[in-house]
Design an enzyme around this catalytic site. Sequence first.
Site: not given
Ligand code: PGA
Length: 248
Positions: A10, A12, A95, A97, A167, A173, A213
């Site tokens: 992803n 982003k 997601h 976000e 998630e 993150g 992560s």
């Molecule tokens: P991350 O993000 O691996 O940077 O924690 C995962 C995601 O939001 O899909």
Amino acid sequence: MARRRIIAGNWKMNKTPSEAVALCAELKDLVKNDDVDVVYCVPAIDIVPVVEAVKGTNVHVGAENFYIVDSGAFTGEISAPMLKDAGVEYVIIGHSERRDIFGENDILINQKVKKAFASGLTPILCCGESLALRKADTYKEWIERQITWDLDGVTADQVKKLVIAYEPIWAIGTGETATADQAQEVCGLIRSLIAKLYDQATADEVRIQYGGSMNAGNAAELLSKPDIDGGLIGGASLKPDFGKIVNA
Ligand code: PGA
């Protein structure tokens, strides 16, 4: 039954079109693995050059978002037919976000899941709890509610093709990964819920990813768990480390 592993990046809101093409070239040999579905979910503006850049490789392309109408007066949006025509196969839906920053709710997310299937796109449906819900020990009910809402009216045959990404928001993150046991607990719970909402055959086929992560150091342990069929990877998908996760 053996489910095929799916490792999705992803990206982003990262990588300009030219940077995206360079990243594809950097990762090309590192992500080779015929036993794994490898997907790059990329910003809308990167889709066309990335589809071109991964031609002839084992990499599939996904979008990070779309809107539920095919065309019309929806300034700033991108439609499923546009994604399909460009060569996109997967799309991330729900997601955290999108839910938290852009106000997407389960009603819209459910419409997106149905529209994606109707358009021939495979949804990567995200769910996950906040740190507050984890601490209050209400995360299981929360996840069950999200999945139940998001799959309302979705058929068993569709769910068999679905990818669900668990998630936990507190692990995205932050560098703080759920332990493999914590991730397995919820991925197992999701599979049991699918068995309850549909049937065991459907639950056996749906692929469930962990995300939050995930990196080259912890991927193998997470992926060794029985109900974790892959990963949705943010930060580490932009680095050569992604190849190590694909081959973990
Ligand atoms: P991350 O993000 O691996 O940077 O924690 C995962 C995601 O939001 O899909």
